[in-house]
Design a protein around this motif. Structure first.
Motif, PDB file in Angstrom:
ATOM      1  N   ASN A   5       0.825  -1.198   0.000  1.00 21.92           N
ATOM      2  CA  ASN A   5       0.000   0.000   0.000  1.00 21.92           C
ATOM      3  C   ASN A   5       0.865   1.255   0.000  1.00 21.92           C
ATOM      4  N   LEU A   6       0.634   2.121  -0.971  1.00 20.88           N
ATOM      5  CA  LEU A   6       1.391   3.362  -1.079  1.00 20.88           C
ATOM      6  C   LEU A   6       0.448   4.542  -0.867  1.00 20.88           C
ATOM      7  N   PHE A   7       0.760   5.357   0.117  1.00 18.55           N
ATOM      8  CA  PHE A   7      -0.029   6.551   0.419  1.00 18.55           C
ATOM      9  C   PHE A   7       0.717   7.775  -0.094  1.00 18.55           C
ATOM     10  N   PHE A   8       0.115   8.481  -1.024  1.00 15.91           N
ATOM     11  CA  PHE A   8       0.727   9.659  -1.624  1.00 15.91           C
ATOM     12  C   PHE A   8       0.093  10.939  -1.094  1.00 15.91           C
ATOM     13  N   ASP A   9       0.933  11.901  -0.765  1.00  8.46           N
ATOM     14  CA  ASP A   9       0.469  13.265  -0.637  1.00  8.46           C
ATOM     15  C   ASP A   9       0.117  13.738  -2.048  1.00  8.46           C
ATOM     16  N   LEU A  10      -0.734  14.766  -2.169  1.00  8.40           N
ATOM     17  CA  LEU A  10      -1.109  15.243  -3.502  1.00  8.40           C
ATOM     18  C   LEU A  10      -0.339  16.500  -3.915  1.00  8.40           C
ATOM     19  N   ASP A  11      -0.476  17.569  -3.146  1.00  6.09           N
ATOM     20  CA  ASP A  11       0.075  18.863  -3.547  1.00  6.09           C
ATOM     21  C   ASP A  11       1.597  18.906  -3.460  1.00  6.09           C
ATOM     22  N   ASP A  12       2.214  19.195  -4.581  1.00  6.49           N
ATOM     23  CA  ASP A  12       3.674  19.271  -4.743  1.00  6.49           C
ATOM     24  C   ASP A  12       4.382  17.934  -4.577  1.00  6.49           C
ATOM     25  N   THR A  13       3.585  16.863  -4.511  1.00  4.00           N
ATOM     26  CA  THR A  13       4.141  15.516  -4.621  1.00  4.00           C
ATOM     27  C   THR A  13       3.760  14.936  -5.981  1.00  4.00           C
ATOM     28  N   LEU A  14       2.497  15.092  -6.343  1.00  7.30           N
ATOM     29  CA  LEU A  14       2.013  14.637  -7.655  1.00  7.30           C
ATOM     30  C   LEU A  14       1.492  15.809  -8.487  1.00  7.30           C
ATOM     31  N   TRP A  15       0.587  16.566  -7.907  1.00  3.80           N
ATOM     32  CA  TRP A  15       0.021  17.741  -8.588  1.00  3.80           C
ATOM     33  C   TRP A  15       0.870  18.952  -8.217  1.00  3.80           C
ATOM     34  N   ALA A  16       1.327  19.697  -9.225  1.00  2.00           N
ATOM     35  CA  ALA A  16       2.312  20.775  -8.999  1.00  2.00           C
ATOM     36  C   ALA A  16       1.641  22.013  -8.408  1.00  2.00           C
ATOM     37  N   PHE A  17       1.334  21.925  -7.129  1.00  2.00           N
ATOM     38  CA  PHE A  17       0.573  22.991  -6.473  1.00  2.00           C
ATOM     39  C   PHE A  17       1.276  24.347  -6.536  1.00  2.00           C
ATOM     40  N   SER A  18       2.544  24.397  -6.183  1.00  2.00           N
ATOM     41  CA  SER A  18       3.241  25.688  -6.114  1.00  2.00           C
ATOM     42  C   SER A  18       3.218  26.403  -7.457  1.00  2.00           C
ATOM     43  N   ALA A  19       3.506  25.677  -8.520  1.00  2.59           N
ATOM     44  CA  ALA A  19       3.515  26.270  -9.858  1.00  2.59           C
ATOM     45  C   ALA A  19       2.105  26.643 -10.302  1.00  2.59           C
ATOM     46  N   ASN A  20       1.146  25.763 -10.071  1.00  2.00           N
ATOM     47  CA  ASN A  20      -0.234  26.042 -10.472  1.00  2.00           C
ATOM     48  C   ASN A  20      -0.823  27.203  -9.679  1.00  2.00           C
ATOM     49  N   ALA A  21      -0.496  27.260  -8.391  1.00  2.00           N
ATOM     50  CA  ALA A  21      -1.008  28.350  -7.549  1.00  2.00           C
ATOM     51  C   ALA A  21      -0.425  29.688  -7.969  1.00  2.00           C
ATOM     52  N   ARG A  22       0.870  29.726  -8.211  1.00  2.00           N
ATOM     53  CA  ARG A  22       1.488  30.988  -8.619  1.00  2.00           C
ATOM     54  C   ARG A  22       0.884  31.494  -9.933  1.00  2.00           C
ATOM     55  N   ASP A  23       0.692  30.586 -10.886  1.00  2.00           N
ATOM     56  CA  ASP A  23       0.082  30.967 -12.165  1.00  2.00           C
ATOM     57  C   ASP A  23      -1.307  31.552 -11.945  1.00  2.00           C
TER      58      ASP A  23
END
Length: 230
Positions: A5-23
């Motif tokens: 079982n692999l538990f992933f964080d989402l923001d800035d682990t898979l989905w590029a939150f920092s880049a998407n948020a800044r845009d």
């Protein structure tokens, strides 16, 4: 295999939150004419980021509500330049939250890694993000179908790194602790939380952190390293 079982964080682990948020922030900055109030977008965004970080700590500690977090973090930059316009802050906030989950940018090699791992492991999301945003982000990024379950602090009322959310995630997915691995970019939320309950953890070191209070089970500089590791 060591893990199931692999538990992933989402923001800035898979989905590029920092880049998407800044845009998104920059789009909204010009849409709402904030360039007339601030020296530059960088000036505005630096004010926002500093206060936003403080407010998330307060929210994580239960000192403020979700509504107070969202109200104060958008109003603060305006107040800092003497424009305490709550109506403008609300308009900006509403537009920001409408646009940001439509952004598609992912972290490097995210799809390639998920494609490989999904054929060998049970994949889950374990995130501190808000329910109304996280599902939309995953659909926009085209990664929602890789995950069997999404566990959010917003639903449970407890955020990472508190042990309760990790225990809940294990129970909700019928996962054994010794067969599970947490993967994330946040030292304080993901690594401290997993370490605290005895779960193995892989630190995706996107910030270039050089010193650790304890040694993570694994360190990643690129998600693609998971393919060789697992």
């Amino acid at each position: 295999m060591k893990y199931k079982n692999l538990f992933f964080d989402l923001d800035d682990t898979l989905w590029a939150f920092s880049a998407n948020a800044r845009d998104t922030f920059e789009e909204m900055y010009f849409k709402h004419g904030l360039d007339a109030l601030f020296d530059s977008f960088t000036h505005f965004y630096s004010l926002y980021q500093k206060r936003n970080h403080e407010l998330w700590v307060e929210y994580g500690n239960g000192q403020i509500t979700k509504e107070e977090l969202n109200c104060q973090r958008f109003l603060y930059p305006l107040e800092a330049v003497g424009v305490g316009n709550s109506v403008l802050a609300k308009q900006y906030s509403d537009d920001f939250f409408a646009v940001i989950p439509t952004k598609k940018r992912l972290m490097p090699h995210a799809i390639e890694v998920l494609e490989y791992l999904s054929g060998h492991y049970n994949l889950y999301i374990l995130s501190n993000g808000f329910r109304e945003l996280q599902a939309k982000k995953m659909h926009s990024g085209g990664i929602h179908h890789y995950f069997k379950k999404v566990i959010l602090s917003d639903d449970l009322g407890v955020m990472k790194p508190w042990p309760d959310i990790f225990h809940f995630a294990l129970s909700a997915t019928q996962s054994e602790l010794k067969e599970s691995l947490m993967i994330g970019d946040s030292w304080d939320a993901d690594m401290v939380g997993a370490h605290g309950v005895g779960m193995h953890h892989a630190f995706y070191n996107v910030s270039g952190r050089a010193e650790y209070p304890f040694q993570p089970t694994y360190q990643l500089n690129d998600l693609k390293e998971l393919i060789e590791l697992l």
